[in-house]
Scaffold this motif. Sequence first.
Motif, PDB file in Angstrom:
ATOM      1  N   VAL A 146       7.623  22.738  50.522  1.00  0.00           N
ATOM      2  CA  VAL A 146       8.173  23.658  49.524  1.00  0.00           C
ATOM      3  C   VAL A 146       9.680  23.493  49.438  1.00  0.00           C
ATOM      4  N   LEU A 147      10.355  23.409  50.575  1.00  0.00           N
ATOM      5  CA  LEU A 147      11.811  23.239  50.570  1.00  0.00           C
ATOM      6  C   LEU A 147      12.208  21.933  49.886  1.00  0.00           C
ATOM      7  N   ALA A 148      11.372  20.909  50.021  1.00  0.00           N
ATOM      8  CA  ALA A 148      11.676  19.615  49.410  1.00  0.00           C
ATOM      9  C   ALA A 148      11.666  19.682  47.883  1.00  0.00           C
ATOM     10  N   THR A 149      11.025  20.704  47.310  1.00  0.00           N
ATOM     11  CA  THR A 149      10.988  20.846  45.853  1.00  0.00           C
ATOM     12  C   THR A 149      12.205  21.591  45.310  1.00  0.00           C
ATOM     13  N   LEU A 150      13.001  22.200  46.196  1.00  0.00           N
ATOM     14  CA  LEU A 150      14.159  22.981  45.755  1.00  0.00           C
ATOM     15  C   LEU A 150      15.393  22.093  45.663  1.00  0.00           C
ATOM     16  N   ASP A 151      16.276  22.400  44.726  1.00  0.00           N
ATOM     17  CA  ASP A 151      17.501  21.610  44.585  1.00  0.00           C
ATOM     18  C   ASP A 151      18.516  22.006  45.654  1.00  0.00           C
ATOM     19  N   ALA A 152      19.536  21.157  45.806  1.00  0.00           N
ATOM     20  CA  ALA A 152      20.530  21.352  46.872  1.00  0.00           C
ATOM     21  C   ALA A 152      21.279  22.674  46.718  1.00  0.00           C
ATOM     22  N   ARG A 153      21.561  23.081  45.486  1.00  0.00           N
ATOM     23  CA  ARG A 153      22.299  24.330  45.274  1.00  0.00           C
ATOM     24  C   ARG A 153      21.483  25.537  45.727  1.00  0.00           C
ATOM     25  N   THR A 154      20.189  25.523  45.439  1.00  0.00           N
ATOM     26  CA  THR A 154      19.317  26.617  45.871  1.00  0.00           C
ATOM     27  C   THR A 154      19.217  26.664  47.386  1.00  0.00           C
ATOM     28  N   LEU A 155      19.076  25.501  48.016  1.00  0.00           N
ATOM     29  CA  LEU A 155      18.990  25.452  49.470  1.00  0.00           C
ATOM     30  C   LEU A 155      20.277  25.957  50.113  1.00  0.00           C
ATOM     31  N   ASP A 156      21.425  25.588  49.555  1.00  0.00           N
ATOM     32  CA  ASP A 156      22.700  26.058  50.100  1.00  0.00           C
ATOM     33  C   ASP A 156      22.797  27.577  50.011  1.00  0.00           C
ATOM     34  N   ALA A 157      22.364  28.129  48.868  1.00  0.00           N
ATOM     35  CA  ALA A 157      22.398  29.580  48.698  1.00  0.00           C
ATOM     36  C   ALA A 157      21.446  30.269  49.670  1.00  0.00           C
ATOM     37  N   LEU A 158      20.273  29.698  49.846  1.00  0.00           N
ATOM     38  CA  LEU A 158      19.312  30.253  50.810  1.00  0.00           C
ATOM     39  C   LEU A 158      19.866  30.223  52.228  1.00  0.00           C
ATOM     40  N   ASP A 159      20.555  29.151  52.571  1.00  0.00           N
ATOM     41  CA  ASP A 159      21.157  29.050  53.901  1.00  0.00           C
ATOM     42  C   ASP A 159      22.159  30.180  54.131  1.00  0.00           C
TER      43      ASP A 159
ATOM     44  N   ASP B 125      24.310  39.023  57.102  1.00  0.00           N
ATOM     45  CA  ASP B 125      23.765  40.297  57.574  1.00  0.00           C
ATOM     46  C   ASP B 125      22.993  41.031  56.486  1.00  0.00           C
ATOM     47  N   SER B 126      23.358  40.777  55.216  1.00  0.00           N
ATOM     48  CA  SER B 126      22.716  41.498  54.115  1.00  0.00           C
ATOM     49  C   SER B 126      22.888  40.710  52.827  1.00  0.00           C
ATOM     50  N   ILE B 127      22.134  41.129  51.815  1.00  0.00           N
ATOM     51  CA  ILE B 127      22.265  40.532  50.483  1.00  0.00           C
ATOM     52  C   ILE B 127      23.682  40.727  49.962  1.00  0.00           C
ATOM     53  N   ARG B 128      24.261  41.908  50.206  1.00  0.00           N
ATOM     54  CA  ARG B 128      25.603  42.209  49.697  1.00  0.00           C
ATOM     55  C   ARG B 128      26.651  41.272  50.313  1.00  0.00           C
ATOM     56  N   SER B 129      26.587  41.059  51.631  1.00  0.00           N
ATOM     57  CA  SER B 129      27.566  40.175  52.267  1.00  0.00           C
ATOM     58  C   SER B 129      27.359  38.724  51.830  1.00  0.00           C
ATOM     59  N   ALA B 130      26.097  38.324  51.628  1.00  0.00           N
ATOM     60  CA  ALA B 130      25.817  36.977  51.146  1.00  0.00           C
ATOM     61  C   ALA B 130      26.347  36.792  49.725  1.00  0.00           C
ATOM     62  N   ALA B 131      26.200  37.835  48.902  1.00  0.00           N
ATOM     63  CA  ALA B 131      26.701  37.765  47.528  1.00  0.00           C
ATOM     64  C   ALA B 131      28.217  37.587  47.513  1.00  0.00           C
ATOM     65  N   THR B 132      28.907  38.246  48.429  1.00  0.00           N
ATOM     66  CA  THR B 132      30.367  38.099  48.520  1.00  0.00           C
ATOM     67  C   THR B 132      30.733  36.656  48.863  1.00  0.00           C
ATOM     68  N   THR B 133      30.021  36.063  49.794  1.00  0.00           N
ATOM     69  CA  THR B 133      30.284  34.678  50.186  1.00  0.00           C
ATOM     70  C   THR B 133      30.019  33.718  49.031  1.00  0.00           C
ATOM     71  N   LEU B 134      28.952  33.993  48.275  1.00  0.00           N
ATOM     72  CA  LEU B 134      28.558  33.106  47.182  1.00  0.00           C
ATOM     73  C   LEU B 134      29.256  33.432  45.869  1.00  0.00           C
ATOM     74  N   LEU B 135      30.108  34.477  45.872  1.00  0.00           N
ATOM     75  CA  LEU B 135      30.842  34.918  44.670  1.00  0.00           C
ATOM     76  C   LEU B 135      29.875  35.323  43.552  1.00  0.00           C
ATOM     77  N   LEU B 136      28.842  36.049  43.933  1.00  0.00           N
ATOM     78  CA  LEU B 136      27.855  36.543  42.977  1.00  0.00           C
ATOM     79  C   LEU B 136      27.761  38.063  43.070  1.00  0.00           C
ATOM     80  N   HIS B 137      27.283  38.705  42.014  1.00  0.00           N
ATOM     81  CA  HIS B 137      27.015  40.134  42.067  1.00  0.00           C
ATOM     82  C   HIS B 137      25.753  40.342  42.901  1.00  0.00           C
ATOM     83  N   HIS B 138      25.738  41.399  43.714  1.00  0.00           N
ATOM     84  CA  HIS B 138      24.598  41.575  44.620  1.00  0.00           C
ATOM     85  C   HIS B 138      23.281  41.758  43.878  1.00  0.00           C
ATOM     86  N   SER B 139      23.311  42.336  42.667  1.00  0.00           N
ATOM     87  CA  SER B 139      22.072  42.509  41.911  1.00  0.00           C
ATOM     88  C   SER B 139      21.525  41.161  41.432  1.00  0.00           C
TER      89      SER B 139
END
Length: 314
Positions: free
Chosen positions: A245-258, A264-278
Motif C-alpha cells: 500500500v505504501l508503495a502506491t503512495l507518492d513521495a509527498r504523501t509519504l513525507d506528510a504521513l511521516d 504529538d497531534s494533528i495540530r502540531s503536524a499541521a504547523t510543521t507542514l504549514l497546513l490548516h489543521h482542518s
Amino acid sequence: MRELLGRLTVLDPAASESLKIIEYFDALVAGGAGAEAIVRAAAILGATTAGARVRGRVVRIDADGARVDDGDGDRATPAESVWLERDGEPTVNDAMILDRARLALAIVEMRSAPMTSAVDRVIDAGASSVDRQAAAHRLKLDGPVRIVAAPPPGPQPFVGPATVLATPRGPVWIGLGNGPAPTAPAGVSLAADLDGIPSACADALLALRLTDARHPVVDAADLGVLIGLARAHERSTEAYPDVEVLATLDARTLDALDVVVDSDSIRSAATTLLLHHSTLQARHETWTRALGYDPLSPRGRARYLAARLLHRLR
C-alpha cells in the motif's frame, strides 16, 4: 557522469548500464578498495560467481557477495586474470564488467593498502578467527568499535581506518573507530567486541538505507527492536500488504504521513507542514481509508512505522 547517465537512461538503456558499471568500479578504486572487493563487485554486477587470480591465488565470490572455495578455479584459462562463471551465454554487460574489473585490479596491484586490507578482513564474517584477530591487532582495535557506513563518491567522509565495500546497491564506505561524528548521510552501529564487528557492519549498512532528509544519520541502536525486523526482512522474500500500500503512495504523501506519525497531534503536524489543521484532518481520514487502519492510533503508529521501515529498505 551522473548527468550523462540520466540522459543515456532515456536514449540508450544499454549504454547507461555500461556507465553504471564504470562508475561502480571507479568508486571502489577511488576509495582504495582491495582486490577481493573488486572481485565481489564483478560477481554482484554480473549476478553470477566471479573469480580472479590475485598474487598467485584464486579468489572466487558468488553473486550474493560471499566467498567460495577455489575448486572451480580451473574454469579460467591461464590468460584470464578475471572471469565470470556463467553457464549460459554471456550477457551484454559481461565484457564491460570484466574489462573494468581487470583495470581496477591492475591499479590495486600497483599500490599498497595494508590498512584497507585489514579493514576488509576484520569486517568479513567468513574470514578465519586468526586472520581477523591479526587484522584487529594491526588496526589497534580493542573493546567496543563503532562502525560507520556512508556512500561514495568522494574522499573518505570520516576519520580512522576505512575501506570501500562492494554491495548489491553500489559501493559504500565502511569506517571503524570512535572519532568525530560522521557526516551525513551515514548509518552507525556499535560492535561490543571483535566477534560482533561483521554483524555490526551489516546493521550499519541497513541503517544507512534508512536515512533521509529528516534523519540524515541513523544509529542502529536507536531503532531498537526494529533493527531485528530489518534483519529478518533482508532474509525474506515475503510480500507484505501494508508495504505494498505504501508503495502506491507518492513521495509527498509519504513525507506528510511521516510527519503526522512523528508528531504529538494533528495540530502540531499541521504547523510543521504549514497546513490548516482542518485540511490535515481531512487528509488523515483519507489516509486511514487508503491504509486500512488509523496511523495515529497506538497500534496504527506501530504498524505504519514497521511498514515504512520495510518500504524504505525495499
